[in-house]
Design a protein around this motif. Structure first.
Motif, mmCIF file in Angstrom:
data_model
loop_
_atom_site.group_PDB
_atom_site.id
_atom_site.type_symbol
_atom_site.label_atom_id
_atom_site.label_comp_id
_atom_site.label_asym_id
_atom_site.label_seq_id
_atom_site.Cartn_x
_atom_site.Cartn_y
_atom_site.Cartn_z
ATOM 1 N N ASP A 253 -1.335 -1.465 -10.040
ATOM 2 C CA ASP A 253 -1.309 -0.410 -11.182
ATOM 3 C C ASP A 253 0.241 -0.404 -11.806
ATOM 4 O O ASP A 253 1.191 -0.104 -11.065
ATOM 5 C CB ASP A 253 -1.172 1.106 -10.060
ATOM 6 N N GLU A 254 0.222 -0.769 -12.774
ATOM 7 C CA GLU A 254 1.460 -1.075 -13.804
ATOM 8 C C GLU A 254 2.072 0.080 -14.245
ATOM 9 O O GLU A 254 3.349 0.074 -14.757
ATOM 10 C CB GLU A 254 1.202 -1.962 -14.742
ATOM 11 N N LEU A 255 1.435 1.412 -14.324
ATOM 12 C CA LEU A 255 1.869 2.571 -15.006
ATOM 13 C C LEU A 255 2.063 3.618 -14.080
ATOM 14 O O LEU A 255 2.917 4.368 -14.561
ATOM 15 C CB LEU A 255 0.775 2.822 -16.113
ATOM 16 N N ALA B 112 -0.444 -6.099 7.594
ATOM 17 C CA ALA B 112 0.866 -6.888 7.188
ATOM 18 C C ALA B 112 1.216 -6.836 6.104
ATOM 19 O O ALA B 112 2.393 -6.838 5.566
ATOM 20 C CB ALA B 112 0.582 -8.589 7.410
ATOM 21 N N ALA B 113 0.454 -6.447 4.881
ATOM 22 C CA ALA B 113 0.571 -6.287 3.471
ATOM 23 C C ALA B 113 1.638 -5.156 3.373
ATOM 24 O O ALA B 113 2.352 -5.142 2.523
ATOM 25 C CB ALA B 113 -0.589 -6.134 2.766
ATOM 26 N N ALA B 114 1.458 -4.085 4.156
ATOM 27 C CA ALA B 114 2.217 -2.864 4.022
ATOM 28 C C ALA B 114 3.854 -3.181 4.203
ATOM 29 O O ALA B 114 4.606 -2.296 3.978
ATOM 30 C CB ALA B 114 1.727 -1.665 5.244
ATOM 31 N N HIS B 115 4.150 -4.263 4.782
ATOM 32 C CA HIS B 115 5.479 -4.573 4.903
ATOM 33 C C HIS B 115 6.125 -5.328 3.511
ATOM 34 O O HIS B 115 7.580 -5.662 3.748
ATOM 35 C CB HIS B 115 5.764 -5.379 6.338
ATOM 36 N N LEU C 87 3.559 2.389 -3.878
ATOM 37 C CA LEU C 87 2.403 1.375 -3.446
ATOM 38 C C LEU C 87 1.672 1.238 -4.687
ATOM 39 O O LEU C 87 0.444 1.714 -4.783
ATOM 40 C CB LEU C 87 1.352 2.435 -2.555
ATOM 41 N N PRO C 88 2.118 0.405 -5.503
ATOM 42 C CA PRO C 88 1.539 0.065 -6.915
ATOM 43 C C PRO C 88 0.406 -1.083 -6.601
ATOM 44 O O PRO C 88 -0.104 -1.142 -7.657
ATOM 45 C CB PRO C 88 2.839 -0.450 -7.455
ATOM 46 N N TRP C 89 -0.191 -1.454 -5.576
ATOM 47 C CA TRP C 89 -1.168 -2.393 -5.431
ATOM 48 C C TRP C 89 -2.016 -1.811 -4.426
ATOM 49 O O TRP C 89 -1.944 -0.932 -3.608
ATOM 50 C CB TRP C 89 -0.549 -3.703 -5.027
ATOM 51 N N ARG C 90 -3.367 -2.375 -4.466
ATOM 52 C CA ARG C 90 -4.365 -2.091 -3.340
ATOM 53 C C ARG C 90 -5.107 -3.211 -3.283
ATOM 54 O O ARG C 90 -5.290 -4.329 -4.124
ATOM 55 C CB ARG C 90 -5.076 -0.929 -3.929
ATOM 56 N N PHE C 91 -6.049 -3.253 -2.370
ATOM 57 C CA PHE C 91 -7.122 -4.209 -2.156
ATOM 58 C C PHE C 91 -8.638 -3.746 -2.225
ATOM 59 O O PHE C 91 -8.523 -2.651 -1.646
ATOM 60 C CB PHE C 91 -6.773 -5.081 -1.004
#
Length: 229
Positions: free
Chosen positions: A127-129, A62-65, A73-77
């Motif tokens: 990931d901010e950069l 669900a997060a992919a939406h 895709l600047p985030w991950r779990f």
């Protein structure tokens, strides 16, 4: 353990054709009920069973939406399984002692115990950069927040409780080292998932008029009033 999806998330009736140009079969009333059902349940009130592998896959999908400017895709779990909890507990204690050298054994035990709450624990990393520099950190964090909300709603739809937790330990070098965070990455929060053992009454939510204004040229932003027909 099978848990039914909320009515808002039921698949379309058999025979219905849904293309990528058409919204799926979503019932507004069911979706509204799902949104209202989501509430924070503290990790100490979340117990087994947690989501199994298939349920967790669905929750994470669900997060992919979430909106994602530039498709970076600047985030991950990061999943923290049970056999990694002692190492996380050590980091919590180390971070506490770095902030307070006089921390008592009881306080250290309390810090360590937080790593063992809830059957499923995830760290949210943004990931901010990296990637396209035109996308500022604020947009990346916003995208991560949307991904987290999607995840929480899907967990709620499957009948699980959830919570977001933060704290000063997230900024500690020990935690960054444990999770192998790179220079431009930030640990935003932990997500806890599990079966609700107990919960507080739902809090009163703000009304749209409390957070919505209307721009009126020459007068600035004015309070919003719902127009009645």
């Amino acid at each position: 353990m099978d848990r039914p999806l909320a009515p808002a998330l039921q698949p379309p009736p058999a025979g219905d054709h849904v293309s990528h140009h058409v919204l799926p079969h979503v019932l507004p009333d069911g979706l509204a009920a799902l949104l209202r059902a989501r509430q924070t349940v503290l990790p100490k009130r979340l117990g087994a069973p947690g989501p199994d592998a298939a349920q967790l896959q669905s929750i994470l999908a669900a997060a992919a939406h979430a909106p994602d400017h530039g498709c970076l895709l600047p985030w991950r779990f990061v999943l923290v399984p049970q056999d990694a909890r002692p190492a996380l507990g050590d980091v919590f204690v180390q971070a506490l002692c770095e902030r307070d050298a006089a921390a008592t054994p009881e306080q250290q035990a309390q810090a360590r115990e937080k790593a063992f709450r809830a059957p499923v624990l995830l760290l949210v990393v943004v990931d901010e950069l990296s990637g396209d520099g035109i996308v500022p950190p604020a947009e990346r964090i916003f995208s991560a927040g949307c991904a987290v909300q999607n995840l929480l709603l899907m967990a709620t739809a499957q009948g699980f409780g959830s919570a977001l937790t933060s704290g000063k330990a997230l900024q500690s070098q020990a935690l960054r080292a444990l999770f192998g965070l790179q220079g431009g990455e930030r640990a935003l929060c932990f997500i806890s998932l599990g079966t609700v053992l107990s919960r507080k009454p739902a809090r009163v939510r703000p009304l749209p008029a409390q957070y919505l204004g209307t721009l009126v040229p020459g007068r600035g932003v004015q309070p919003w009033h719902m127009q009645e027909e």
